[in-house]
Design an enzyme around this catalytic site. Structure first.
Site, short mmCIF file in Angstrom:
data_model
loop_
_atom_site.label_atom_id
_atom_site.label_comp_id
_atom_site.label_asym_id
_atom_site.label_seq_id
_atom_site.Cartn_x
_atom_site.Cartn_y
_atom_site.Cartn_z
N HIS B 372 46.01 -41.67 28.82
CA HIS B 372 45.66 -40.51 28.00
C HIS B 372 46.52 -39.29 28.27
CE1 HIS B 372 43.00 -39.86 31.52
NE2 HIS B 372 43.06 -38.58 31.22
N LYS B 376 52.13 -35.76 29.79
CA LYS B 376 52.38 -34.73 30.81
C LYS B 376 53.68 -34.96 31.55
CE LYS B 376 47.72 -33.04 31.81
NZ LYS B 376 46.64 -33.07 32.81
N HIS B 401 51.37 -32.14 25.39
CA HIS B 401 51.32 -33.46 26.03
C HIS B 401 50.59 -34.50 25.18
CE1 HIS B 401 47.18 -32.57 27.56
NE2 HIS B 401 47.10 -33.89 27.70
N HIS B 428 41.95 -34.60 23.34
CA HIS B 428 41.60 -33.17 23.45
C HIS B 428 41.07 -32.59 22.15
CE1 HIS B 428 42.63 -32.43 27.59
NE2 HIS B 428 43.80 -33.01 27.44
N ASP B 456 36.73 -38.34 30.42
CA ASP B 456 37.66 -37.47 31.16
C ASP B 456 36.92 -36.26 31.72
OD1 ASP B 456 40.12 -36.70 32.14
OD2 ASP B 456 40.79 -35.76 30.27
#
Lengths: 519, 519
Positions: B372, B376, B401, B428, B456
């Site tokens: 996920h 990054k 990201h 997100h 998460d």
């Protein structure tokens, strides 16, 4: 799970219609010529299951054995007792079962001197199927005898065919499982379908036009094709199926389905996971219920195994992609672009193969090579992407990437990751002992490390980088000649030189894109 | 490839020694009681293959059919022609073959009035095995007749057993291939060995103490055990093998090997790739050559398939490790430590299962969840590891990201990587549309994205981080109650609450190590 098996009605498989009916072979073993002619006369025009008789003649036990050796498909043996010796017929009966190991032929002992061969003892001691006095053998009795013998023989042969067919299927299933590659497996299925049906058959069955296809993510891809379909690999299978076979694809529920039409035979297995395996054989015909049954047994077994091998292959491909992704993630940080990793991987594979490693070892090196710089993930941006020359401290940090990569990988018990650890650790060692991190020399360095060291430098020199143009191949050769036995394993450098064209071909197969402005 | 099959000499499998010999069943169908008694008398003390006769009696065609319905293992039927009707015997003969579908029993027609039933017509038209006049049935002739019939019956039954055995093996092979999990597959092999040998058998064969083991990297690990070995999973197989079976491990060349000793049966397959599959059944005995043959056929087939499934499982495990490695490589840069990814993965899997997704979909989410934060990798150290709050520009970079991760993954056609792309892109997003990158709302957000978002955050709150202590579960519940329908899918939050104990158990199964000083 449903399990449909549709045999289209238009096909009339029974009785066999391909060839004129083969006769039943009847062997007369008697030293009296007259017995031969009387027997033939009495059975003139006799047929059983629409098949006539064919007579074979022997005039001694010895000749009888010769005939049975030559003709393994004799149905009935009418066997005299007293011939070259008083018990020649009995010896022959025993030899048929024990020496020729023929348990199928129906043996009828016929004696003219019942006293010589007492019925009760003989029928008990010899594995014969009937015992007659010659005087009993009227036309009517001979007819009954032949019906009786041929019925048993037919039943036995038919069961034995079925047994043999199943045994062939199992044998071919066992052999197929030993194929490592999906395409070999699929090809094997197609080749064995005909063999399973008719091992001894000819012309018609030799024409093998078939496809094996596997569907995942909605794409029914041909994995292997035979005959006229051999060029169709990777095409969409639905496009090559004849109209009257194609409707089998409509039902998307899990299970097995087969269909035999005038265009051919199609068999399909949808698993619960929505994968589909499909076999199609154009023009395939079966000749009886046994063949239908064997065909279904074979396809069911082959298709489930096919799914397993297909899934394994998908996993292998997916694993390879993830390893590249991992390598690319590292490269992405160090701003390298293009197919460096793919080329290093393929060059390492070729070097490993040419240096005599096993295919499995070479394969692991190929799969693990993209992990060689994994440890760079831990190097700070400031050092990894510094445009100027690194100072001593920075260089010391940079060099930690070998050991960091090793640390990330070595505790796995998976062969691929173990290999990755070895490569990460050793790919900056040098043959003369001046490399890092351990300063290993010669064969202290793992073979995988020595191979990837060459592959990594070879590709770097042949490729354009932001700080240098691509070298031409002469310069690259000179460099390797110079470093032979210093930086690089001299034997591997020789292998590189001996196969230079192939290595250059790899470079050309994965060209880098045009250079991007430094971002 | 060699293919040894060693059957230890000490075992004497033939003739069957387990039970007293079963008699051959002979059915007499005749309306004349005297015929019954004379036949029995004439055949008194008759044995064939060391087995005596057992007589069954019927006094009409109808009774004959009833007996044959009840006893499916009648070997010979001595059948009168004229009983309740002039052709009762003929009707019975037809019914046996066509209605009862019994092709195995040997039918001998016996007539007292040969004129009524002309021999030549009847033997041709009815599927009978012999035709006798009652006057012919002397003691000697009856003996010959019984030998003749029982020999055929024995041969047919023996071939049919063999056929049935092979068919069971193929069927079990097909079923085994449909098992997705290695352990189920191995367990299935062990359970089916006995069934393949003696489907109808009892007590002795029901004791199933066996192990299936697979070796790679020098470790012969038990994959499944039955009976007394059911607790031995993951142990070293060599340790449980009896002394007289263990020497089969000494030969390390590729091929099949089997051995039958007084301790049990062992079968082993070494592939060319140096993988080894092993089956051991304690106390297994075979009773004849056919069972030996079937046992070998079964084991050869099962072991090759076992190797395929084992390799697939190894690949799955290795792929999972690589995905974690990829995730860890990213985490390593952002200085996060411990088992965050493992927990997110398992929490996502449980949420996916409980929310009713298919096992396959749930599996993909579990496998792909560690990817996920893949994007990054592209975030500079200075932003990723900034101890202070990010400014607006830095935050904008940080938020890229999601899309970077998606870009790295989405062009693959592999389901795992496609799923990774979806999760990277959507994890997100927020239920109320205030998330990033796209501001999707509600079910616009993929289910995998909604699931991993919860996993998460749930794990982040429950765990200690450098900037915060672990929250206690009450605080976490309050937070999710508050964000239900805002940040998170309300239905998924309900599922989380309904199964909270299970989710907490995952947290506890993968505890983080003690905190390290920030490096």
């Amino acid at each position: 799970m449903n399990d449909e098996l549709i045999f289209a009605e238009e096909q009339i498989p029974e009785p066999g219609n391909a060839s004129p009916q083969k006769p039943w072979k009847i062997l007369i073993v008697d030293d009296d010529e007259e017995v031969h002619s009387i027997t033939k006369l009495a059975l003139r025009n006799f047929t059983f299951d629409s098949r006539p008789l064919q007579f074979l003649h022997a005039y001694s036990g010895q000749e009888g054995i010769e005939q049975l050796t030559e003709h393994t498909d004799i149905a009935v043996c009418l066997l005299d007792v007293v011939m070259e010796s008083e018990h020649a017929g009995l010896d022959t009966a025993r030899a048929i079962r024990e020496t020729l190991n023929n348990g199928f032929v129906r043996i009828v002992l016929r004696t003219g001197q019942p006293g010589q061969a007492p019925e009760e003892t003989i029928i008990a001691e010899y594995d014969i199927n009937d015992y007659k006095e010659k005087t009993e053998l009227t036309r009517g009795k001979l007819h009954t005898l032949l019906y009786s013998c041929l019925r048993s023989y037919r039943d036995i042969i038919s069961l034995d065919r079925s047994r043999q067919g199943l045994e062939r299927i199992l044998e071919s299933s066992t052999q197929l499982h030993q194929k490592t590659y999906l395409k070999d497996f699929a090809q094997g299925i197609l080749e064995q379908i005909s063999a399973v049906l008719s091992p001894e058959e000819d012309a018609f069955y030799a024409k093998n036009n078939g496809v094996a296809a596997f569907e995942h993510s909605g794409n029914l891809r041909i994995i292997a094709g035979t005959g006229e379909y051999s060029e169709y690999e990777n095409n969409d299978a639905a496009a090559v199926l004849p109209e009257d076979c194609r409707d089998i694809l409509d039902d998307t529920s899990p299970g097995f389905r087969s269909k035999l039409t005038s265009s051919g035979f199609i068999s399909l297995y949808r698993s619960n996971d929505e994968h589909t395996g499909l076999l199609f054989m154009r023009d395939l015909k079966t000749r009886n219920q046994l063949e239908n049954h064997l065909l279904q047994m074979f396809c069911r077994n082959a298709l489930t195994a096919f799914e397993n091998i297909s899934l394994r292959t998908l996993l292998e491909e997916s694993q390879r992609e993830i390893v590249y992704l991992l390598g690319d993630a590292v490269e992405h940080r160090s701003k390298e672009t293009g197919f460096h990793l793919r080329r290093v991987s393929e060059i390492s594979y070729l070097l490993a193969q040419r240096s005599g490693l096993s295919e499995e070892q070479a394969g692991f090196i190929r799969e693990a090579a993209p992990l060689h710089d994994l440890g760079k993930i831990a190097i700070p941006d400031a050092i990894l992407n510094k445009p100027d020359k690194l100072d001593a401290t920075e260089w010391a940090v940079m060099k930690t990437h070998s050991e960091v990569g090793y640390e990330m990988l070595h505790s796995s018990d998976k062969p691929l990751l173990k290999m990755g650890a070895e490569i990460a650790l050793d790919h900056h060692e040098r043959w003369d002992g001046t490399g890092y991190p351990a300063g290993k020399a010669g064969t202290e360095i793992s073979i995988a490390g020595r191979i990837t060291a060459i592959a990594d430098v070879f590709d770097a020199l042949c490729s354009r980088r932001v700080y240098k143009p691509a070298w031409d191949i002469k310069q690259v050769e000179e460099y390797f000649q110079l470093q032979r036995g210093l930086h690089f394993d001299p034997d591997l450098v020789d292998i590189l030189f001996e196969n230079l064209d192939e290595f250059i071909a790899i470079q050309q197969r994965f060209p880098d894109p045009e250079p991007q402005p430094h971002d």
